[in-house]
Design a protein around this motif. Structure first.
Motif, PDB file in Angstrom:
ATOM      1  N   VAL A   1       3.351   1.000   5.644  1.00 37.28           N
ATOM      2  CA  VAL A   1       3.077   2.406   5.997  1.00 37.28           C
ATOM      3  C   VAL A   1       1.835   2.950   5.319  1.00 37.28           C
ATOM      4  O   VAL A   1       1.333   4.004   5.698  1.00 37.28           O
ATOM      5  CB  VAL A   1       4.297   3.296   5.653  1.00 37.28           C
ATOM      6  N   GLY A   2       1.338   2.280   4.255  1.00 36.58           N
ATOM      7  CA  GLY A   2       0.116   2.704   3.593  1.00 36.58           C
ATOM      8  C   GLY A   2       0.266   3.878   2.656  1.00 36.58           C
ATOM      9  O   GLY A   2      -0.728   4.484   2.263  1.00 36.58           O
ATOM     10  N   ASN A   3       1.503   4.204   2.259  1.00 33.68           N
ATOM     11  CA  ASN A   3       1.715   5.344   1.351  1.00 33.68           C
ATOM     12  C   ASN A   3       2.898   5.024   0.428  1.00 33.68           C
ATOM     13  O   ASN A   3       3.996   4.732   0.903  1.00 33.68           O
ATOM     14  CB  ASN A   3       1.992   6.606   2.158  1.00 33.68           C
ATOM     15  N   PHE A   4       2.651   5.080  -0.898  1.00 32.96           N
ATOM     16  CA  PHE A   4       3.704   4.749  -1.850  1.00 32.96           C
ATOM     17  C   PHE A   4       4.835   5.768  -1.822  1.00 32.96           C
ATOM     18  O   PHE A   4       6.009   5.415  -1.968  1.00 32.96           O
ATOM     19  CB  PHE A   4       3.130   4.665  -3.274  1.00 32.96           C
ATOM     20  N   GLY A   5       4.500   7.042  -1.646  1.00 27.22           N
ATOM     21  CA  GLY A   5       5.538   8.076  -1.603  1.00 27.22           C
ATOM     22  C   GLY A   5       6.504   7.848  -0.460  1.00 27.22           C
ATOM     23  O   GLY A   5       7.732   7.902  -0.633  1.00 27.22           O
ATOM     24  N   VAL A   6       5.957   7.561   0.715  1.00 31.23           N
ATOM     25  CA  VAL A   6       6.804   7.283   1.884  1.00 31.23           C
ATOM     26  C   VAL A   6       7.613   6.012   1.657  1.00 31.23           C
ATOM     27  O   VAL A   6       8.803   5.934   2.010  1.00 31.23           O
ATOM     28  CB  VAL A   6       5.947   7.158   3.154  1.00 31.23           C
ATOM     29  N   ALA A   7       7.005   5.003   1.038  1.00 29.32           N
ATOM     30  CA  ALA A   7       7.709   3.744   0.765  1.00 29.32           C
ATOM     31  C   ALA A   7       8.904   3.977  -0.152  1.00 29.32           C
ATOM     32  O   ALA A   7      10.000   3.440   0.069  1.00 29.32           O
ATOM     33  CB  ALA A   7       6.751   2.736   0.148  1.00 29.32           C
ATOM     34  N   ILE A   8       8.715   4.818  -1.187  1.00 25.64           N
ATOM     35  CA  ILE A   8       9.815   5.110  -2.113  1.00 25.64           C
ATOM     36  C   ILE A   8      10.928   5.868  -1.398  1.00 25.64           C
ATOM     37  O   ILE A   8      12.123   5.604  -1.598  1.00 25.64           O
ATOM     38  CB  ILE A   8       9.279   5.905  -3.320  1.00 25.64           C
ATOM     39  N   LEU A   9      10.548   6.820  -0.542  1.00 18.68           N
ATOM     40  CA  LEU A   9      11.558   7.569   0.215  1.00 18.68           C
ATOM     41  C   LEU A   9      12.353   6.644   1.136  1.00 18.68           C
ATOM     42  O   LEU A   9      13.582   6.760   1.235  1.00 18.68           O
ATOM     43  CB  LEU A   9      10.880   8.672   1.036  1.00 18.68           C
ATOM     44  N   LEU A  10      11.673   5.718   1.799  1.00 22.55           N
ATOM     45  CA  LEU A  10      12.358   4.788   2.693  1.00 22.55           C
ATOM     46  C   LEU A  10      13.311   3.877   1.930  1.00 22.55           C
ATOM     47  O   LEU A  10      14.424   3.591   2.394  1.00 22.55           O
ATOM     48  CB  LEU A  10      11.332   3.950   3.465  1.00 22.55           C
ATOM     49  N   VAL A  11      12.886   3.409   0.752  1.00 25.38           N
ATOM     50  CA  VAL A  11      13.773   2.575  -0.071  1.00 25.38           C
ATOM     51  C   VAL A  11      14.979   3.386  -0.538  1.00 25.38           C
ATOM     52  O   VAL A  11      16.111   2.886  -0.555  1.00 25.38           O
ATOM     53  CB  VAL A  11      13.008   1.996  -1.275  1.00 25.38           C
ATOM     54  N   THR A  12      14.750   4.652  -0.905  1.00 26.61           N
ATOM     55  CA  THR A  12      15.857   5.517  -1.327  1.00 26.61           C
ATOM     56  C   THR A  12      16.878   5.685  -0.203  1.00 26.61           C
ATOM     57  O   THR A  12      18.094   5.589  -0.426  1.00 26.61           O
ATOM     58  CB  THR A  12      15.318   6.888  -1.756  1.00 26.61           C
TER      59      THR A  12
ATOM     60  N   GLY B   1      11.823  -5.900 -17.308  1.00 23.19           N
ATOM     61  CA  GLY B   1      12.922  -5.200 -17.975  1.00 23.19           C
ATOM     62  C   GLY B   1      14.212  -6.001 -17.988  1.00 23.19           C
ATOM     63  O   GLY B   1      14.306  -7.112 -17.464  1.00 23.19           O
ATOM     64  N   TRP B   2      15.232  -5.433 -18.616  1.00 21.59           N
ATOM     65  CA  TRP B   2      16.529  -6.103 -18.728  1.00 21.59           C
ATOM     66  C   TRP B   2      17.191  -6.287 -17.369  1.00 21.59           C
ATOM     67  O   TRP B   2      17.909  -7.255 -17.145  1.00 21.59           O
ATOM     68  CB  TRP B   2      17.442  -5.302 -19.644  1.00 21.59           C
ATOM     69  N   PHE B   3      16.958  -5.356 -16.473  1.00 18.25           N
ATOM     70  CA  PHE B   3      17.618  -5.410 -15.167  1.00 18.25           C
ATOM     71  C   PHE B   3      16.660  -5.951 -14.108  1.00 18.25           C
ATOM     72  O   PHE B   3      16.532  -5.411 -13.024  1.00 18.25           O
ATOM     73  CB  PHE B   3      18.127  -4.014 -14.788  1.00 18.25           C
ATOM     74  N   TYR B   4      15.985  -7.063 -14.473  1.00 20.26           N
ATOM     75  CA  TYR B   4      15.012  -7.673 -13.566  1.00 20.26           C
ATOM     76  C   TYR B   4      15.623  -8.068 -12.233  1.00 20.26           C
ATOM     77  O   TYR B   4      14.941  -8.081 -11.208  1.00 20.26           O
ATOM     78  CB  TYR B   4      14.381  -8.905 -14.238  1.00 20.26           C
ATOM     79  N   PHE B   5      16.928  -8.392 -12.242  1.00 19.75           N
ATOM     80  CA  PHE B   5      17.590  -8.788 -10.998  1.00 19.75           C
ATOM     81  C   PHE B   5      17.699  -7.612 -10.028  1.00 19.75           C
ATOM     82  O   PHE B   5      17.965  -7.806  -8.833  1.00 19.75           O
ATOM     83  CB  PHE B   5      18.978  -9.367 -11.290  1.00 19.75           C
ATOM     84  N   LEU B   6      17.484  -6.390 -10.521  1.00 21.18           N
ATOM     85  CA  LEU B   6      17.436  -5.216  -9.654  1.00 21.18           C
ATOM     86  C   LEU B   6      16.002  -4.731  -9.439  1.00 21.18           C
ATOM     87  O   LEU B   6      15.617  -4.366  -8.329  1.00 21.18           O
ATOM     88  CB  LEU B   6      18.273  -4.082 -10.252  1.00 21.18           C
ATOM     89  N   THR B   7      15.218  -4.732 -10.535  1.00 19.19           N
ATOM     90  CA  THR B   7      13.870  -4.176 -10.444  1.00 19.19           C
ATOM     91  C   THR B   7      12.948  -5.025  -9.571  1.00 19.19           C
ATOM     92  O   THR B   7      12.104  -4.492  -8.844  1.00 19.19           O
ATOM     93  CB  THR B   7      13.253  -4.014 -11.841  1.00 19.19           C
ATOM     94  N   LYS B   8      13.073  -6.356  -9.624  1.00 18.54           N
ATOM     95  CA  LYS B   8      12.196  -7.207  -8.828  1.00 18.54           C
ATOM     96  C   LYS B   8      12.439  -7.026  -7.319  1.00 18.54           C
ATOM     97  O   LYS B   8      11.477  -6.840  -6.562  1.00 18.54           O
ATOM     98  CB  LYS B   8      12.344  -8.670  -9.241  1.00 18.54           C
ATOM     99  N   PRO B   9      13.715  -7.077  -6.853  1.00 14.65           N
ATOM    100  CA  PRO B   9      13.921  -6.820  -5.419  1.00 14.65           C
ATOM    101  C   PRO B   9      13.459  -5.433  -4.984  1.00 14.65           C
ATOM    102  O   PRO B   9      12.903  -5.277  -3.891  1.00 14.65           O
ATOM    103  CB  PRO B   9      15.443  -6.973  -5.252  1.00 14.65           C
ATOM    104  N   MET B  10      13.665  -4.419  -5.864  1.00 17.61           N
ATOM    105  CA  MET B  10      13.205  -3.070  -5.529  1.00 17.61           C
ATOM    106  C   MET B  10      11.683  -3.031  -5.401  1.00 17.61           C
ATOM    107  O   MET B  10      11.127  -2.404  -4.500  1.00 17.61           O
ATOM    108  CB  MET B  10      13.677  -2.084  -6.591  1.00 17.61           C
ATOM    109  N   PHE B  11      11.004  -3.749  -6.314  1.00 18.78           N
ATOM    110  CA  PHE B  11       9.541  -3.798  -6.258  1.00 18.78           C
ATOM    111  C   PHE B  11       9.071  -4.448  -4.957  1.00 18.78           C
ATOM    112  O   PHE B  11       8.161  -3.950  -4.286  1.00 18.78           O
ATOM    113  CB  PHE B  11       8.978  -4.576  -7.447  1.00 18.78           C
ATOM    114  N   PHE B  12       9.679  -5.587  -4.616  1.00 17.93           N
ATOM    115  CA  PHE B  12       9.279  -6.283  -3.393  1.00 17.93           C
ATOM    116  C   PHE B  12       9.477  -5.392  -2.167  1.00 17.93           C
ATOM    117  O   PHE B  12       8.639  -5.375  -1.259  1.00 17.93           O
ATOM    118  CB  PHE B  12      10.070  -7.577  -3.241  1.00 17.93           C
ATOM    119  N   ALA B  13      10.593  -4.658  -2.151  1.00 17.60           N
ATOM    120  CA  ALA B  13      10.867  -3.776  -1.018  1.00 17.60           C
ATOM    121  C   ALA B  13       9.838  -2.652  -0.922  1.00 17.60           C
ATOM    122  O   ALA B  13       9.282  -2.364   0.150  1.00 17.60           O
ATOM    123  CB  ALA B  13      12.275  -3.197  -1.131  1.00 17.60           C
ATOM    124  N   ILE B  14       9.565  -1.993  -2.055  1.00 13.71           N
ATOM    125  CA  ILE B  14       8.593  -0.896  -2.065  1.00 13.71           C
ATOM    126  C   ILE B  14       7.199  -1.408  -1.713  1.00 13.71           C
ATOM    127  O   ILE B  14       6.453  -0.777  -0.951  1.00 13.71           O
ATOM    128  CB  ILE B  14       8.601  -0.190  -3.435  1.00 13.71           C
TER     129      ILE B  14
END
Length: 431
Positions: free
Chosen positions: A378-389, A358-371
């Motif tokens: 932790v083995g769970n995407f939902g928990v990973a998203i909550l932790l990143v939030t 996307g246009w905001f790759y400088f934000l989306t890529k680090p967010m992806f790496f973190a998640i």
């Protein structure tokens, strides 16, 4: 403050109503009328093509004095996908990630399913279909072969040529499959498919020349898709044709743009790849890095085929000798770690751009790496998203806290401000 927020929300709601109303009552009827006109035009073109000749016979792209990859002309003819697969002899594909088959008619890769992915979240639902054969409802396949110099009388394998299995009758990560075709005029064509444990095919093509004259041939690879698939329609996510071409870098082509231009031919390069991408999956041609190739994208208004293809360097097969070439084909899920691994191991230039950040790759890529890192932790995407939030909230807490303090102070003085406005309602200067 609350009154202003209410007005802002009201303005947004009214704007949405206007936009939706315009789309439903004005834009949509216009689009339907244009589509009807286009269908009528295409029907006329199809009828004219049938009068002029066989519309299903592959013909080379018209480039005077230059060999070109053939143009595929697959179209649905009323069979189900299962019936189309059953109508031809095949070699089975079975790996931890993929299942399907290679069609011995044309030696095409036209039947592929992704075993790790399903149509719904229900694990018992059908697995994702990536490639499908000609004759079925949505033909989408990869094909390889050779073309000769214009005017040459060399007999080449065609789309309806029946190939012979030489050794293994099943393609697995440990057992490649070799197919052969004898043209009856002294040339024996061989095509070997190999496959790793993920989604990367290696295609080796060779020609054995048993004549007393050298033969010049050009290898090609193509991916053809009949009709425009349903896309997410999200303007920052590209779905369609794309490629990376040397110094030019990434080039993304929408289905609608290719329909208008019919053919797009980037300059020859010796590094890059091209193919067709969906939201989560892709099929990509990868010529051997370092070897010059001519990429091309095309659309046929008659067969409604979208095609990505490349034409490789010419191969001179000496009399009584043998020569060939090889390339790669990626067909599967766009997993970041796999694309990075192929970029390193094979040398595929900028292969991770197969994922649209996307246009905001400088934000989306680090967010992806973190998640992704937290998911593996932790083995769970939902928990990973909550932790990143929570992490993002903590990072921006100082700024948010200043805003909260300011809002609190405004609430404290709100009664005094109201009293002043009421006391000096007729005197704006004192207010």
């Amino acid at each position: 403050m609350f009154s202003e927020n209410r007005n802002t929300i009201l303005a947004i709601v009214l704007s949405l109503i206007v936009l939706l109303g315009w789309q439903y009552f004005v834009a949509q009827p216009q689009l339907e009328r244009q589509q009807a006109e286009l269908q009528a035009q295409q029907a006329a073109e199809q009828a004219q093509a049938e009068l002029n000749g066989d519309p299903t016979k592959p013909t080379p792209n018209a480039v005077p004095g230059q060999a070109s990859a053939p143009t595929s002309s697959a179209a649905a003819i009323g069979l189900t996908r299962e019936q189309a697969i059953a109508s031809s002899e095949r070699v089975k594909i079975e790996t931890p990630k993929l299942s399907g088959s290679i069609n011995l008619t044309g030696a095409r890769l036209d039947d592929l399913r992704l075993k790790d992915y399903h149509e719904t979240v229900d694990k018992s639902s059908p697995t994702i279909v990536l490639l499908s054969p000609k004759g079925g409802p949505t033909p989408y396949y990869a094909d390889y072969g050779w073309v000769a110099d214009p005017g040459s009388d060399v007999v080449l394998p065609e789309a309806d040529t029946l190939w012979t299995v030489e050794d293994n009758d099943q393609l697995t990560p440990s057992t490649p499959v070799t197919l052969s075709y004898d043209n009856g005029s002294g040339l024996i064509f061989k095509r070997t498919y190999s496959l790793d444990e993920n989604y990367m095919f290696t295609i080796e093509q060779s020609v054995q020349n048993n004549t007393d004259t050298a033969v010049n041939l050009y290898p090609y690879g193509l991916i053809a898709r009949n009709g425009q698939p349903e896309t997410a329609g999200f303007y920052i996510l590209h779905e369609g044709l794309l490629g990376v071409f040397g110094e030019e870098g990434l080039r993304e082509i929408d289905y609608s743009d290719l329909e208008e231009e019919n053919q797009i031919r980037p300059a020859e390069v010796d590094q890059g790849w091209l193919g067709i991408t969906d939201k989560y999956w892709a099929t990509t041609l990868i010529p051997t890095p370092g070897e010059t190739f001519q990429p091309s994208f095309s659309y046929s208004s008659v067969s409604k085929n979208f095609q990505a293809d490349f034409l490789g360097q010419g191969v001179s097969v000496p009399a009584g000798g043998e020569d060939g070439t090889s390339s790669y084909l990626f067909a599967g899920a766009k997993q970041k770690h796999l694309l990075d691994a192929y970029e390193d191991s094979i040398g595929v230039a900028k292969f991770n751009l197969l994922i649209d950040w996307g246009w905001f790759y400088f934000l989306t890529k680090p967010m992806f790496f973190a998640i992704d890192w937290l998911f593996h932790l932790v083995g769970n995407f939902g928990v990973a998203i909550l932790l990143v939030t929570v992490g993002v909230k903590l990072v921006f807490f100082p700024l948010a806290n200043k805003s909260y303090v300011s809002m609190s102070k405004m609430k404290l003085v709100q009664p005094q401000m109201t009293e002043i406005r009421e006391r000096y309602s007729d005197d704006r200067a004192k207010q």
